[in-house]
Design a protein around this motif. Structure first.
Motif, PDB file in Angstrom:
ATOM      1  N   ASP A  87       0.830  -1.211   0.000  1.00 16.11           N
ATOM      2  CA  ASP A  87       0.000   0.000   0.000  1.00 16.11           C
ATOM      3  C   ASP A  87       0.865   1.261   0.000  1.00 16.11           C
ATOM      4  O   ASP A  87       0.594   2.216  -0.734  1.00 16.11           O
ATOM      5  CB  ASP A  87      -0.912  -0.002   1.232  1.00 16.11           C
ATOM      6  CG  ASP A  87      -2.334  -0.415   0.892  1.00 16.11           C
ATOM      7  OD1 ASP A  87      -2.530  -0.939  -0.217  1.00 16.11           O
ATOM      8  OD2 ASP A  87      -3.226  -0.209   1.727  1.00 16.11           O
ATOM      9  N   ALA A  88       1.890   1.263   0.868  1.00 17.74           N
ATOM     10  CA  ALA A  88       2.765   2.434   0.961  1.00 17.74           C
ATOM     11  C   ALA A  88       3.507   2.663  -0.353  1.00 17.74           C
ATOM     12  O   ALA A  88       3.640   3.807  -0.821  1.00 17.74           O
ATOM     13  CB  ALA A  88       3.755   2.247   2.110  1.00 17.74           C
ATOM     14  N   LEU A  89       3.995   1.580  -0.960  1.00 22.07           N
ATOM     15  CA  LEU A  89       4.728   1.693  -2.221  1.00 22.07           C
ATOM     16  C   LEU A  89       3.832   2.256  -3.318  1.00 22.07           C
ATOM     17  O   LEU A  89       4.231   3.172  -4.060  1.00 22.07           O
ATOM     18  CB  LEU A  89       5.260   0.317  -2.624  1.00 22.07           C
ATOM     19  CG  LEU A  89       5.978   0.225  -3.977  1.00 22.07           C
ATOM     20  CD1 LEU A  89       7.275   1.009  -3.945  1.00 22.07           C
ATOM     21  CD2 LEU A  89       6.250  -1.225  -4.346  1.00 22.07           C
ATOM     22  N   THR A  90       2.619   1.751  -3.415  1.00 17.03           N
ATOM     23  CA  THR A  90       1.729   2.129  -4.513  1.00 17.03           C
ATOM     24  C   THR A  90       1.101   3.499  -4.322  1.00 17.03           C
ATOM     25  O   THR A  90       1.072   4.315  -5.254  1.00 17.03           O
ATOM     26  CB  THR A  90       0.622   1.065  -4.674  1.00 17.03           C
ATOM     27  OG1 THR A  90       1.233  -0.187  -4.959  1.00 17.03           O
ATOM     28  CG2 THR A  90      -0.335   1.431  -5.789  1.00 17.03           C
ATOM     29  N   PHE A  91       0.608   3.777  -3.125  1.00 19.16           N
ATOM     30  CA  PHE A  91      -0.197   4.985  -2.941  1.00 19.16           C
ATOM     31  C   PHE A  91       0.520   6.135  -2.239  1.00 19.16           C
ATOM     32  O   PHE A  91      -0.018   7.237  -2.170  1.00 19.16           O
ATOM     33  CB  PHE A  91      -1.486   4.630  -2.183  1.00 19.16           C
ATOM     34  CG  PHE A  91      -2.389   3.729  -2.969  1.00 19.16           C
ATOM     35  CD1 PHE A  91      -3.081   4.217  -4.065  1.00 19.16           C
ATOM     36  CD2 PHE A  91      -2.527   2.391  -2.642  1.00 19.16           C
ATOM     37  CE1 PHE A  91      -3.917   3.389  -4.807  1.00 19.16           C
ATOM     38  CE2 PHE A  91      -3.355   1.551  -3.372  1.00 19.16           C
ATOM     39  CZ  PHE A  91      -4.051   2.045  -4.463  1.00 19.16           C
ATOM     40  N   ARG A  92       1.735   5.896  -1.737  1.00 14.77           N
ATOM     41  CA  ARG A  92       2.469   6.993  -1.106  1.00 14.77           C
ATOM     42  C   ARG A  92       3.807   7.249  -1.783  1.00 14.77           C
ATOM     43  O   ARG A  92       4.217   8.395  -1.959  1.00 14.77           O
ATOM     44  CB  ARG A  92       2.699   6.687   0.382  1.00 14.77           C
ATOM     45  CG  ARG A  92       1.426   6.715   1.221  1.00 14.77           C
ATOM     46  CD  ARG A  92       1.671   6.168   2.613  1.00 14.77           C
ATOM     47  NE  ARG A  92       2.810   6.773   3.256  1.00 14.77           N
ATOM     48  CZ  ARG A  92       3.513   6.208   4.219  1.00 14.77           C
ATOM     49  NH1 ARG A  92       3.204   4.998   4.641  1.00 14.77           N
ATOM     50  NH2 ARG A  92       4.536   6.830   4.751  1.00 14.77           N
ATOM     51  N   PHE A  93       4.490   6.188  -2.165  1.00 12.28           N
ATOM     52  CA  PHE A  93       5.836   6.332  -2.717  1.00 12.28           C
ATOM     53  C   PHE A  93       5.802   6.585  -4.230  1.00 12.28           C
ATOM     54  O   PHE A  93       6.539   7.419  -4.747  1.00 12.28           O
ATOM     55  CB  PHE A  93       6.655   5.083  -2.403  1.00 12.28           C
ATOM     56  CG  PHE A  93       8.072   5.129  -2.879  1.00 12.28           C
ATOM     57  CD1 PHE A  93       9.000   5.948  -2.269  1.00 12.28           C
ATOM     58  CD2 PHE A  93       8.489   4.350  -3.954  1.00 12.28           C
ATOM     59  CE1 PHE A  93      10.319   5.998  -2.702  1.00 12.28           C
ATOM     60  CE2 PHE A  93       9.795   4.383  -4.397  1.00 12.28           C
ATOM     61  CZ  PHE A  93      10.718   5.211  -3.765  1.00 12.28           C
ATOM     62  N   ALA A  94       4.977   5.853  -4.941  1.00 13.20           N
ATOM     63  CA  ALA A  94       4.932   5.964  -6.397  1.00 13.20           C
ATOM     64  C   ALA A  94       4.275   7.274  -6.828  1.00 13.20           C
ATOM     65  O   ALA A  94       3.310   7.732  -6.219  1.00 13.20           O
ATOM     66  CB  ALA A  94       4.175   4.782  -6.991  1.00 13.20           C
ATOM     67  N   LYS A  95       4.808   7.875  -7.900  1.00  8.89           N
ATOM     68  CA  LYS A  95       4.206   9.052  -8.520  1.00  8.89           C
ATOM     69  C   LYS A  95       3.228   8.600  -9.607  1.00  8.89           C
ATOM     70  O   LYS A  95       3.241   7.449 -10.046  1.00  8.89           O
ATOM     71  CB  LYS A  95       5.285   9.954  -9.117  1.00  8.89           C
ATOM     72  CG  LYS A  95       6.357  10.397  -8.130  1.00  8.89           C
ATOM     73  CD  LYS A  95       5.790  11.240  -7.011  1.00  8.89           C
ATOM     74  CE  LYS A  95       6.897  11.742  -6.083  1.00  8.89           C
ATOM     75  NZ  LYS A  95       6.365  12.513  -4.943  1.00  8.89           N
ATOM     76  N   LYS A  96       2.404   9.541 -10.045  1.00 13.04           N
ATOM     77  CA  LYS A  96       1.320   9.163 -10.953  1.00 13.04           C
ATOM     78  C   LYS A  96       1.820   8.624 -12.289  1.00 13.04           C
ATOM     79  O   LYS A  96       1.122   7.831 -12.951  1.00 13.04           O
ATOM     80  CB  LYS A  96       0.380  10.347 -11.175  1.00 13.04           C
ATOM     81  CG  LYS A  96       1.013  11.533 -11.888  1.00 13.04           C
ATOM     82  CD  LYS A  96      -0.009  12.649 -12.062  1.00 13.04           C
ATOM     83  CE  LYS A  96       0.593  13.841 -12.814  1.00 13.04           C
ATOM     84  NZ  LYS A  96      -0.392  14.924 -13.012  1.00 13.04           N
ATOM     85  N   ASP A  97       3.059   9.024 -12.717  1.00  9.14           N
ATOM     86  CA  ASP A  97       3.544   8.537 -14.007  1.00  9.14           C
ATOM     87  C   ASP A  97       4.494   7.344 -13.864  1.00  9.14           C
ATOM     88  O   ASP A  97       5.037   6.856 -14.865  1.00  9.14           O
ATOM     89  CB  ASP A  97       4.236   9.655 -14.784  1.00  9.14           C
ATOM     90  CG  ASP A  97       5.427  10.233 -14.036  1.00  9.14           C
ATOM     91  OD1 ASP A  97       5.533  10.005 -12.813  1.00  9.14           O
ATOM     92  OD2 ASP A  97       6.250  10.916 -14.675  1.00  9.14           O
ATOM     93  N   ASP A  98       4.713   6.863 -12.633  1.00 12.92           N
ATOM     94  CA  ASP A  98       5.518   5.657 -12.447  1.00 12.92           C
ATOM     95  C   ASP A  98       4.742   4.440 -12.956  1.00 12.92           C
ATOM     96  O   ASP A  98       3.503   4.438 -12.975  1.00 12.92           O
ATOM     97  CB  ASP A  98       5.871   5.463 -10.969  1.00 12.92           C
ATOM     98  CG  ASP A  98       6.828   6.530 -10.456  1.00 12.92           C
ATOM     99  OD1 ASP A  98       7.515   7.144 -11.294  1.00 12.92           O
ATOM    100  OD2 ASP A  98       6.866   6.757  -9.233  1.00 12.92           O
ATOM    101  N   LEU A  99       5.468   3.384 -13.344  1.00 12.85           N
ATOM    102  CA  LEU A  99       4.831   2.166 -13.828  1.00 12.85           C
ATOM    103  C   LEU A  99       4.666   1.170 -12.688  1.00 12.85           C
ATOM    104  O   LEU A  99       5.585   0.960 -11.900  1.00 12.85           O
ATOM    105  CB  LEU A  99       5.663   1.544 -14.952  1.00 12.85           C
ATOM    106  CG  LEU A  99       5.753   2.368 -16.252  1.00 12.85           C
ATOM    107  CD1 LEU A  99       6.608   1.648 -17.282  1.00 12.85           C
ATOM    108  CD2 LEU A  99       4.367   2.655 -16.825  1.00 12.85           C
TER     109      LEU A  99
END
Length: 553
Positions: A453-465
């Motif tokens: 959850d942290a990786l996807t919704f906090r760490f990743a930016k909107k244009d990351d894959l």
């Protein structure tokens, strides 16, 4: 000691190899007295430079960080986008100077009123982290030194012509030594003559700049940071534990963490003692009030006696009377006694009222006595707690934490903001597995549902894959764009998909379908469990699971 001149100089020597040429992406403050500078290195690695400007200031860099959505303020906008050209020490004192390609500087001061200033190429202050109005547009005298302060410090000893003058200078802090290092030098060095003293000094400075950084603790309590063995202090404290580090920055990070935990523990201790004193005082007032109630309750016998006297003279009592005077047969002198009546009640009801009041007071006597005893025992326990944690240098951590939690549950200590549940966006970012694939793209892997959850919704930016094996449980995998203008090629995308397949329940399959999409096409349903996401659009690759070390670059 992490703000000692030589400790900072050693840190600067390390920082030059890591931070020079890095680009400033953001400068912000989200915690009092802590300035954070978000950086991206030429190798596309994201870092944050932290400068703490208060009591016991420090400077460190970290490999990951999170910025809170609230209470976060941008600073030094004129520095955003600049590249660090060099990092040096100021020759005059504990200042770290970051210079940029346009001649501007950021100057971090670690003595006196610790602060960070921005200056233009001529040294005029254009911004300040703290107390900006007092220094804005004033000039700052800066004497940038070399990257290595070793020779500068060694050569300073040549001005002394006698050992006596050298010793006198040492007592005044010569060579930027603090008391701890001065004692170590005097303990180890032979100062029989000035030539020998100069040689000993040079060897000592070499030891400072060549030694492994270390932290000393005493049964878990933080004692010192040092760049060389504290032989003199260890001889006097053989029970101290010494932990060595491979880099000064790693040692700084460990020191800061230990100091944070120590300060947090002391804060809990202070809160616990304060709450104990307040509770004792409150209980003492309560006991006094209960003792007054006990005196009133002790009159139950008088009410019972009046009830019996009314019973004896019941034929003389009539509804509407508000009092009656009768002979007190229980008094040897047979004196008369006045008994108040409720004129609304019948004679028998008045008798029953006196019996009821007597019974209630009689029961109160027992309850009040029990309550006073219980409160007294509680105060005895609280005084024992005060004695147990009175010595700040001899704290049983587990006992303190347990007692603190008990006080919180009892409502005797109010939960602070730091102990309240924090929104996910404001929590410290966890550490993820990190790999590099073709094109020097960074790939991150979550290790459990919470970290996913942290990786996807906090760490990743909107244009990351974002990648995940389809139809099976597995880790979330993110390929970071890191602000790059180029796009990851097919080889990098397939490598990330292979990593996602490897970190899934289908890792033993020959081919695994892996869905991938940009982060902006993911959403989390309200109330969904950690790790659960919904993809609004996706592409699918069929790839074999591959262990990351086989494809990492």
């Amino acid at each position: 000691m992490i703000s000692n001149h030589h400790s900072i100089a050693r840190w600067v020597m390390e920082a030059r190899s890591v931070l020079v040429s890095a680009r400033i992406m953001e400068i912000f403050c989200q915690q009092k007295n802590l300035l954070q500078i978000g950086l991206v290195t030429p190798s596309r690695q994201s870092l944050v430079l932290e400068i703490y400007c208060d009591r016991q200031p420090y400077i460190v860099w970290r490999s990951s960080y999170s910025r809170k959505n609230k209470n976060s303020m941008d600073l030094f906008p004129m520095m955003i986008g600049l590249h660090i050209r060099d990092i040096v020490m100021d020759n005059t004192d504990r200042r770290v100077i970051l210079s940029f390609e346009n001649g501007c500087r950021l100057v971090a001061q670690f003595y006196g009123s610790a602060n960070v200033w921005a200056t233009d190429a001529s040294g005029v202050i254009t911004g300040s982290f703290k107390n900006e109005r007092a220094v804005h547009e004033s000039s700052m005298k800066i004497e940038p030194g070399g990257a290595d302060m070793r020779r500068y410090t060694q050569d300073a000893v040549d001005v002394f012509e006698s050992v006596a003058l050298f010793r006198e200078a040492l007592s005044g802090g010569f060579g930027h030594l603090n008391k701890i290092l001065t004692l170590e030098f005097l303990h180890a060095a032979s100062l029989s003559d000035i030539t020998t003293a100069r040689e000993a000094w040079r060897n000592f400075i070499n030891a400072i700049y060549d030694g492994a950084p270390r932290i000393y603790t005493d049964h878990g309590d933080l004692k010192y940071f040092s760049l060389l063995p504290l032989t003199h202090h260890l001889g006097r404290n053989p029970h101290w534990k010494e932990e060595l580090f491979t880099s000064v920055n790693d040692a700084f990070l460990a020191y800061v963490q230990l100091r944070f935990f120590a300060e947090r523990l002391q804060k809990k201790r202070e809160d616990l003692l304060r709450a104990s004193r307040q509770r004792i005082k409150k209980n003492e007032h309560l006991i006094m009030a209960l003792q007054e109630d006990a005196e009133k309750a002790a009159t139950f016998a008088a009410y019972e006696q009046k009830a019996h006297l009314l019973n004896i003279h019941l034929r003389d009592v009539h509804r509407g009377m508000d009092k009656i005077v009768v002979t007190d047969v229980y008094d040897e002198a047979q004196n008369e006694i006045e008994i108040k009546l409720d004129p609304i009640l019948s004679p028998q009801a008045n008798v029953e009222k006196y019996f009821a009041q007597s019974k209630k007071l009689k029961q109160s006597v027992v309850k009040i006595a029990e309550r006073i005893l219980t409160i007294g025992k509680e105060n005895d326990t609280l005084r024992q707690i005060e004695a147990q944690f009175a010595d700040a240098h001899a704290i049983d951590r587990k006992a303190l934490e347990k007692k603190y939690d008990e006080f919180v549950r009892n409502g005797w200590i109010k939960k602070t903001e730091s102990s309240k549940p924090t929104r996910a966006a404001d929590q410290e970012m966890p550490v993820f597995r990190e790999f590099r694939v073709h094109g020097n793209w960074r790939v991150f892997v979550g290790q459990n549902d919470i970290k996913n959850d942290a990786l996807t919704f906090r760490f990743a930016k909107k244009d990351d894959l974002w990648f995940h094996a389809r139809g099976v449980a597995g880790s979330h995998v993110v390929l970071k764009r890191d602000g790059r203008s180029d796009n990851p090629g097919q080889r990098a995308i397939e490598a990330a998909a292979q990593i996602a397949a490897f970190f899934s329940k289908a890792k033993t399959s020959s081919l695994v379908p892996v869905a991938y999409t940009e982060r902006k096409y993911l959403r989390k349903p309200k109330g969904a469990k950690p790790g659960m996401v919904v993809l609004e659009r996706e592409e699918v690759l069929m790839v074999p699971p591959v262990e990351p070390r086989e494809i990492a670059v």
